[in-house]
Motif scaffolding. Structure first.
Motif, PDB file in Angstrom:
ATOM      1  N   ALA A 215     -57.787  47.920 -69.770  1.00  0.00           N
ATOM      2  CA  ALA A 215     -57.891  48.503 -71.111  1.00  0.00           C
ATOM      3  C   ALA A 215     -56.520  48.599 -71.769  1.00  0.00           C
ATOM      4  O   ALA A 215     -56.350  48.250 -72.943  1.00  0.00           O
ATOM      5  N   VAL A 216     -55.521  49.047 -71.006  1.00  0.00           N
ATOM      6  CA  VAL A 216     -54.168  49.172 -71.548  1.00  0.00           C
ATOM      7  C   VAL A 216     -53.569  47.790 -71.826  1.00  0.00           C
ATOM      8  O   VAL A 216     -52.869  47.599 -72.823  1.00  0.00           O
ATOM      9  N   ALA A 217     -53.856  46.825 -70.953  1.00  0.00           N
ATOM     10  CA  ALA A 217     -53.380  45.459 -71.178  1.00  0.00           C
ATOM     11  C   ALA A 217     -53.908  44.916 -72.504  1.00  0.00           C
ATOM     12  O   ALA A 217     -53.217  44.157 -73.197  1.00  0.00           O
ATOM     13  N   SER A 218     -55.125  45.300 -72.863  1.00  0.00           N
ATOM     14  CA  SER A 218     -55.699  44.821 -74.121  1.00  0.00           C
ATOM     15  C   SER A 218     -54.905  45.330 -75.317  1.00  0.00           C
ATOM     16  O   SER A 218     -54.725  44.606 -76.307  1.00  0.00           O
ATOM     17  N   SER A 219     -54.412  46.549 -75.239  1.00  0.00           N
ATOM     18  CA  SER A 219     -53.605  47.098 -76.331  1.00  0.00           C
ATOM     19  C   SER A 219     -52.309  46.322 -76.487  1.00  0.00           C
ATOM     20  O   SER A 219     -51.870  46.016 -77.603  1.00  0.00           O
ATOM     21  N   PHE A 220     -51.688  45.978 -75.342  1.00  0.00           N
ATOM     22  CA  PHE A 220     -50.455  45.193 -75.411  1.00  0.00           C
ATOM     23  C   PHE A 220     -50.733  43.838 -76.041  1.00  0.00           C
ATOM     24  O   PHE A 220     -49.968  43.364 -76.887  1.00  0.00           O
ATOM     25  N   ALA A 221     -51.817  43.193 -75.632  1.00  0.00           N
ATOM     26  CA  ALA A 221     -52.152  41.871 -76.160  1.00  0.00           C
ATOM     27  C   ALA A 221     -52.406  41.913 -77.665  1.00  0.00           C
ATOM     28  O   ALA A 221     -51.978  41.018 -78.406  1.00  0.00           O
ATOM     29  N   VAL A 222     -53.091  42.950 -78.120  1.00  0.00           N
ATOM     30  CA  VAL A 222     -53.383  43.084 -79.553  1.00  0.00           C
ATOM     31  C   VAL A 222     -52.092  43.305 -80.347  1.00  0.00           C
ATOM     32  O   VAL A 222     -51.917  42.774 -81.444  1.00  0.00           O
ATOM     33  N   GLU A 223     -51.176  44.097 -79.786  1.00  0.00           N
ATOM     34  CA  GLU A 223     -49.927  44.410 -80.479  1.00  0.00           C
ATOM     35  C   GLU A 223     -48.905  43.275 -80.408  1.00  0.00           C
ATOM     36  O   GLU A 223     -47.998  43.200 -81.234  1.00  0.00           O
ATOM     37  N   HIS A 224     -49.053  42.380 -79.405  1.00  0.00           N
ATOM     38  CA  HIS A 224     -48.081  41.293 -79.222  1.00  0.00           C
ATOM     39  C   HIS A 224     -48.800  39.949 -79.055  1.00  0.00           C
ATOM     40  O   HIS A 224     -48.594  39.258 -78.050  1.00  0.00           O
ATOM     41  N   PRO A 225     -49.611  39.553 -80.002  1.00  0.00           N
ATOM     42  CA  PRO A 225     -50.385  38.313 -79.860  1.00  0.00           C
ATOM     43  C   PRO A 225     -49.511  37.067 -79.767  1.00  0.00           C
ATOM     44  O   PRO A 225     -49.935  36.037 -79.250  1.00  0.00           O
TER      45      PRO A 225
END
Length: 237
Positions: A127-137
């Motif tokens: 879940a936290v990895a998804s936030s990083f991916a969204v913020e740093h596409p």
């Protein structure tokens, strides 16, 4: 009146301190890796565990499940390294990805010779990895979830995602996971592991609330690794 306000403030402060102490000891009671998991360890330092060669053209950053020590995923990481990836598992504060969600930034900067990065994680880590991916596409080629789903709606994004469910997961149940599928990106791939449960993505024994499942952790991890590798290689074509 001032005495009452002062007394209330003191009570609130004491409650905050008590809750902070309780949280600290709760978080410290982590799931430890099995002896078998430790046999797959490669390189480690105070910042992270690494597996494979930095000569690889693709890297994987993996965030551990909540309150699970990172060494529990050594077999998963080693098997991914055997597929040709450079794998990094960062050491997270109190074994909670939510406290160190931006750790991937330093990893990508540190291993700058690797051009293509994928990020993922187990349970809370996913879940936290998804936030990083969204913020740093611009820094991530793809995102994968193991018994996890996005924190926020990704349906408007074209980022490649892979979601792996365990059919017998007792913590992140199959029905709960399916309810969250609408949050996945438009480039989502879903894979269900028959007989898979929640804990067997790592090697740390039984997890509270989970079901035993009908696979060993090694069997579940092997299928997970093959699924991730197949997905990455397809995305790279």
């Amino acid at each position: 009146m001032k005495k009452v306000i002062k007394r209330i403030s003191l009570i609130v402060l004491l409650l905050v301190v008590v809750l902070a102490i309780a949280f600290f000891f709760w978080a410290r009671s982590a799931y430890e890796p099995t002896k078998e998991a430790l046999t797959y360890m490669e390189n480690s330092n105070e910042n992270e565990l690494t597996f494979g060669s930095t000569d690889a053209d693709k890297g994987i950053i993996f965030y551990q499940g909540g309150k699970v020590e990172e060494e529990a995923y050594a077999y998963l990481a080693q098997e991914l390294a055997e597929k040709g990836y450079f794998v990094v598992i960062p050491r997270l504060t109190l074994n909670l990805a939510i406290l160190d969600g931006d750790k991937a930034t330093g990893i990508i900067d540190r291993y700058s010779t690797i051009d293509n990065w994928y990020i993922g994680g187990h349970s809370l880590g996913g879940a936290v990895a998804s936030s990083f991916a969204v913020e740093h596409p611009d820094r991530i080629q793809g995102l994968f979830f193991l018994a996890a789903y996005p924190i926020e709606d990704m349906s408007h994004l074209e980022m490649p995602t892979l979601t792996i469910y365990g059919e017998e997961d007792g913590v992140a149940t199959l029905s709960d996971q399916k309810e969250k599928e609408s949050l996945l990106s438009s480039q989502a791939v879903i894979h269900i592991i028959e007989g898979g449960n929640h804990a067997n993505y790592g090697m740390y024994g039984e997890q509270k609330g989970d079901t035993p499942g009908s696979l060993t952790s090694e069997q579940q991890i092997d299928e997970t690794v093959q699924t991730i590798s197949t997905w990455i290689e397809k995305e790279q074509k």
